[in-house]
Design an enzyme around this catalytic site. Structure first.
Site, short mmCIF file in Angstrom:
data_model
loop_
_atom_site.label_atom_id
_atom_site.label_comp_id
_atom_site.label_asym_id
_atom_site.label_seq_id
_atom_site.Cartn_x
_atom_site.Cartn_y
_atom_site.Cartn_z
N GLY A 1 0.67 -1.34 -0.22
CA GLY A 1 0.22 0.12 0.06
C GLY A 1 0.87 1.08 0.10
NE ARG B 1 -5.13 -8.21 -2.24
CZ ARG B 1 -5.83 -7.01 -2.30
NH1 ARG B 1 -7.23 -8.32 -1.93
NH2 ARG B 1 -6.69 -6.10 -2.30
NE ARG B 2 -1.02 -6.02 -5.43
CZ ARG B 2 0.08 -4.15 -5.32
NH1 ARG B 2 0.72 -4.56 -6.28
NH2 ARG B 2 -0.52 -3.38 -4.57
CG LEU C 1 -3.11 -5.16 6.39
CD1 LEU C 1 -4.04 -6.43 6.73
CD2 LEU C 1 -3.40 -5.97 4.92
N GLY C 2 -5.99 -1.58 5.24
CA GLY C 2 -7.20 -0.81 5.01
C GLY C 2 -7.63 -1.09 3.23
CE1 TYR D 1 -12.04 4.53 6.82
CE2 TYR D 1 -11.91 5.92 7.79
CZ TYR D 1 -10.85 5.40 7.64
OH TYR D 1 -9.41 5.77 6.68
CE LYS E 1 -8.84 2.89 8.98
NZ LYS E 1 -8.40 1.49 8.84
NE ARG F 1 -7.92 4.17 -2.90
CZ ARG F 1 -7.35 3.29 -1.54
NH1 ARG F 1 -6.84 4.49 -0.61
NH2 ARG F 1 -6.30 2.60 -1.46
N1 LIG Z 1 -6.03 7.45 2.34
C1 LIG Z 1 -6.43 8.36 3.07
O1 LIG Z 1 -6.13 9.09 2.70
C2 LIG Z 1 -6.61 7.18 4.66
C3 LIG Z 1 -6.15 8.52 5.80
C4 LIG Z 1 -6.67 7.73 6.86
C5 LIG Z 1 -6.06 6.62 7.08
N2 LIG Z 1 -5.91 5.94 6.13
C6 LIG Z 1 -6.07 4.70 6.82
O2 LIG Z 1 -4.30 3.88 6.53
C7 LIG Z 1 -4.18 2.60 6.02
C8 LIG Z 1 -3.13 2.34 4.93
O3 LIG Z 1 -3.32 3.96 3.86
P1 LIG Z 1 -2.86 3.20 2.41
O4 LIG Z 1 -3.14 4.22 1.79
O5 LIG Z 1 -1.52 2.79 2.77
O6 LIG Z 1 -3.46 2.18 2.17
P2 LIG Z 1 -3.71 1.06 0.96
O7 LIG Z 1 -2.50 2.03 -0.42
O8 LIG Z 1 -4.74 0.60 0.21
O9 LIG Z 1 -2.88 -0.32 0.80
C9 LIG Z 1 -3.60 -0.54 1.86
C10 LIG Z 1 -3.07 -1.72 1.93
O10 LIG Z 1 -3.57 -3.01 2.53
C11 LIG Z 1 -3.91 -4.63 1.55
N3 LIG Z 1 -4.85 -4.80 1.74
C12 LIG Z 1 -6.09 -4.50 1.06
N4 LIG Z 1 -6.89 -5.14 0.81
C13 LIG Z 1 -7.46 -6.60 1.44
C14 LIG Z 1 -6.84 -7.50 1.47
N5 LIG Z 1 -8.47 -8.49 1.18
N6 LIG Z 1 -6.22 -8.98 1.13
C15 LIG Z 1 -5.07 -8.63 1.59
N7 LIG Z 1 -4.51 -7.25 1.43
C16 LIG Z 1 -5.56 -6.22 1.86
C17 LIG Z 1 -3.37 -4.26 0.34
O11 LIG Z 1 -3.38 -4.84 -0.30
P3 LIG Z 1 -3.30 -4.60 -2.08
O12 LIG Z 1 -2.16 -3.79 -2.68
O13 LIG Z 1 -3.01 -6.69 -2.69
O14 LIG Z 1 -4.59 -4.64 -2.61
C18 LIG Z 1 -2.25 -2.46 0.25
O15 LIG Z 1 -1.11 -3.62 0.42
C19 LIG Z 1 -5.56 2.27 6.34
O16 LIG Z 1 -5.62 1.78 7.12
C20 LIG Z 1 -6.40 3.61 5.78
O17 LIG Z 1 -7.82 3.09 6.12
C21 LIG Z 1 -5.87 6.21 4.44
#
Ligand SMILES: NC(=O)c1ccc[n+]([C@@H]2O[C@H](COP(=O)([O-])OP(=O)(O)OC[C@H]3O[C@@H](n4cnc5c(N)ncnc54)[C@H](OP(=O)(O)O)[C@@H]3O)[C@@H](O)[C@H]2O)c1
Length: 209
Positions: free
Chosen positions: A11, A35-36, A70-71, A122, A126, A157
């Protein structure tokens, strides 16, 4: 020298944690179940797993520290139940297995506003994962609660991109807690805390990153 497990290493935040951990002289070995497949590295073990059926019996669970990034999104997961599995059940499963194998510290990438009592699904999810991880009894437990994350993504996104654009344009008037945070800053905080293993529970809010 520490062995570190990263859950979510593909991620936006996870890949920065992985990069920093592999470059860190305090880290002896990185275990990154994904998973990849990741690019190979001499100090990286990359088991390919299905998080829905982690067995917990593999020797690679023997680590000192766990970092969980994860997320997913409800849209990507397809339903609230599926979202909950990724954002709550998987981080807890990882925590339980690593704890059974002797891990002492756990650092969670949560979210600004996480609250188990929230009316928003959401934020409630969390908050629940934060709370349930706390109950497991890690010696050192860190929760990092970033605002909107800016980092490298393979997917577009739209909502997030618009939020990043607006929050960046309005940065001087946006309260520090809600400003956009680069993924690398979150990654550094997670890794530093996981490696330091300071006993007790610590919450790092977005403005502290
Ligand atoms: N995006 C934002 O602005 C934001 C803001 C606040 C908090 N957050 C939180 O911060 C955390 C990290 O965010 P991020 O942006 O780095 O997330 P991200 O880029 O979407 O990465 C998520 C990770 O989780 C894995 N994942 C998702 N679904 C899965 C499944 N079914 N099985 C196995 N692995 C799975 C993904 O693997 P794959 O690559 O295989 O999909 C990836 O390694 C998350 O918990 C998110 O909710 C995000």
């Amino acid at each position: 020298m520490a062995r570190v497990l990263i859950a979510g290493a593909t991620g936006a935040v996870g890949q920065e944690v992985l990069r920093l951990a592999l470059a860190d002289s305090q880290v002896e070995r990185v275990v990154a179940p994904t998973r990849r497949a990741l690019s190979p590295h001499p100090r990286l073990e990359n088991p390919l797993v299905d998080y829905a059926s982690l067995s917990g019996s593999e020797p690679w669970w023997e680590v000192d520290a766990v970092i969980c990034t994860l997320g997913t999104t409800i849209g990507k997961a397809g339903s609230q139940e599926a979202f909950r599995r990724v954002d709550r059940d998987y981080p807890l499963a990882v925590a339980r297995h690593a704890l059974m194998h002797g891990a002492r510290s756990y650092a969670l990438n949560s979210s600004v506003g996480a609250d188990a009592g929230s009316k928003t699904f959401y934020l409630r999810t969390k908050g629940e994962v934060e709370r349930d991880l706390d109950a497991l009894g890690y010696c050192s437990y860190t929760i990092v609660r970033p605002s909107v994350i800016w980092g490298e993504r393979q997917e577009v996104r739209l909502g997030e991109s618009l939020a990043i654009f607006a929050l960046t344009a309005l940065r001087p008037v946006v309260p520090r807690r809600y400003r956009v945070v680069p993924a690398v800053r979150i990654a550094k905080a997670l890794l530093d805390r996981a490696l330091a293993g300071v006993p007790g529970r610590k919450v790092l809010e977005s403005e502290q990153l």
